[in-house]
Design a protein around this motif. Structure first.
Motif, short mmCIF file in Angstrom:
data_model
loop_
_atom_site.label_atom_id
_atom_site.label_comp_id
_atom_site.label_asym_id
_atom_site.label_seq_id
_atom_site.Cartn_x
_atom_site.Cartn_y
_atom_site.Cartn_z
N TYR A 216 52.68 49.19 69.04
CA TYR A 216 51.29 48.73 68.97
C TYR A 216 50.69 48.87 67.58
O TYR A 216 49.59 48.37 67.32
CB TYR A 216 50.43 49.49 69.99
N LEU A 217 51.42 49.56 66.66
CA LEU A 217 50.92 49.74 65.30
C LEU A 217 51.72 48.97 64.26
O LEU A 217 51.44 49.05 63.07
CB LEU A 217 50.93 51.23 64.92
N THR A 218 52.71 48.22 64.67
CA THR A 218 53.53 47.49 63.70
C THR A 218 52.76 46.30 63.15
O THR A 218 51.93 45.70 63.83
CB THR A 218 54.84 47.00 64.32
N ALA A 219 53.08 45.96 61.92
CA ALA A 219 52.40 44.82 61.29
C ALA A 219 52.70 43.52 62.03
O ALA A 219 51.86 42.61 62.08
CB ALA A 219 52.82 44.71 59.83
N ASP A 220 53.88 43.42 62.63
CA ASP A 220 54.23 42.20 63.35
C ASP A 220 53.43 42.05 64.64
O ASP A 220 53.14 40.93 65.08
CB ASP A 220 55.73 42.20 63.68
N GLU A 221 53.10 43.18 65.27
CA GLU A 221 52.43 43.12 66.57
C GLU A 221 50.90 43.07 66.47
O GLU A 221 50.25 42.50 67.35
CB GLU A 221 52.85 44.33 67.42
N LEU A 222 50.34 43.65 65.44
CA LEU A 222 48.88 43.64 65.32
C LEU A 222 48.38 42.23 65.04
O LEU A 222 48.92 41.54 64.17
CB LEU A 222 48.42 44.58 64.21
N PRO A 223 47.36 41.78 65.73
CA PRO A 223 46.85 40.42 65.50
C PRO A 223 45.97 40.35 64.26
O PRO A 223 45.43 41.36 63.80
CB PRO A 223 46.01 40.17 66.76
N MET A 224 45.85 39.16 63.70
CA MET A 224 44.87 38.94 62.64
C MET A 224 43.47 39.01 63.24
O MET A 224 43.27 38.70 64.42
CB MET A 224 45.09 37.58 61.98
N ASP A 225 42.49 39.40 62.41
CA ASP A 225 41.15 39.57 62.95
C ASP A 225 40.46 38.25 63.27
O ASP A 225 39.65 38.17 64.18
CB ASP A 225 40.29 40.41 62.00
#
Length: 245
Positions: A216-225
């Motif tokens: 849930y903290l990976t750059a791939d999984e976090l959505p753009m704002d």
């Protein structure tokens, strides 16, 4: 105001303060998480854990809505300064250093149990490099003996690892990692203590490894704002934002 993105806070001494410089580990992290997380630099050159305690309520106020998702705690290089040499004012006894780290972790976790606290050990010290730096900087006024030694810093690195184990938080053991590379003194340290671009890269990569263990903290999984520009209807640009709401 609601947070648009997760907050990452980098809390430490000069090695953290300098991390937003060119090729710094903090700058690399901010770039990796561009538009996905806000990376806040809270590095204080020369600080030890004793002085860091005085900042806790200001850097990490007890407001649950603003609690960061990730905090790096990177102190120890100054605590490990020898008490009978030039940087004695920064020295903190090792038992107090451990207690201070525990208090820092407890304060951050007390604001939010979900915050991921990552401890980072002080890096090893190149005593020859420190002497060269002192002579270059201070000339004839430079002290002959280094103000830090790698042998003593090892004890502080171990103390940091002990606190991480006791507190149940991840740790990055820079002291050991750096010394696995031949000629680590020149490869990773610019003045016997602070980091070269290669040293910064190690910190960045190790921190990303820690974060990647939490999907849930990976750059791939976090959505753009907000939506990428390619998804915006130029004839009716507000439509996509209304749909997202």
């Amino acid at each position: 105001m609601a947070k648009l993105r997760p907050h990452f806070v980098l809390f430490g001494d000069s090695i953290t303060q300098h991390s937003f410089a060119n090729e710094g580990w903090g700058a690399a992290l901010a770039d990796l998480y561009s538009r996905k997380a806000d990376v806040f630099l809270r590095g204080y050159s020369g600080y030890n854990t004793r002085w860091a305690l005085l900042l806790l309520d200001k850097v990490f106020p007890k407001v649950s809505s603003s609690a960061p998702e990730v905090v790096t705690v990177f102190f120890g290089a100054n605590d490990a300064a020898l008490p009978d040499r030039g940087s004695q004012r920064q020295h903190v006894p090792i038992s107090e250093y451990k207690a201070n780290l525990h208090q820092i972790v407890s304060h951050i976790k007390g604001n939010s149990e979900t915050t991921v606290v990552v401890l980072i050990t002080p890096p090893p010290v190149d005593e020859v490099g420190r002497r060269v730096y002192a002579r270059t900087t201070y000339g004839d006024k430079a002290e002959e003996l280094p103000e830090r030694t790698n042998e003593v810093t090892k004890l502080y690195a171990q103390a940091c690892k002990d606190v991480a184990k006791e507190a149940g938080v991840p740790v990055i053991d820079l002291w050991s990692l750096f010394q696995q590379t031949q000629n680590w003194q020149q490869a990773y340290l610019s003045d016997g203590l602070h980091l070269t671009p290669r040293g910064n890269r190690v910190v960045f990569e190790e921190l990303v490894n820690v974060l990647n263990c939490r999907p849930y903290l990976t750059a791939d999984e976090l959505p753009m704002d907000f939506p990428p520009f390619s998804e915006i209807d130029w004839k009716n640009p507000s439509s996509i934002f209304q749909a997202k709401e």
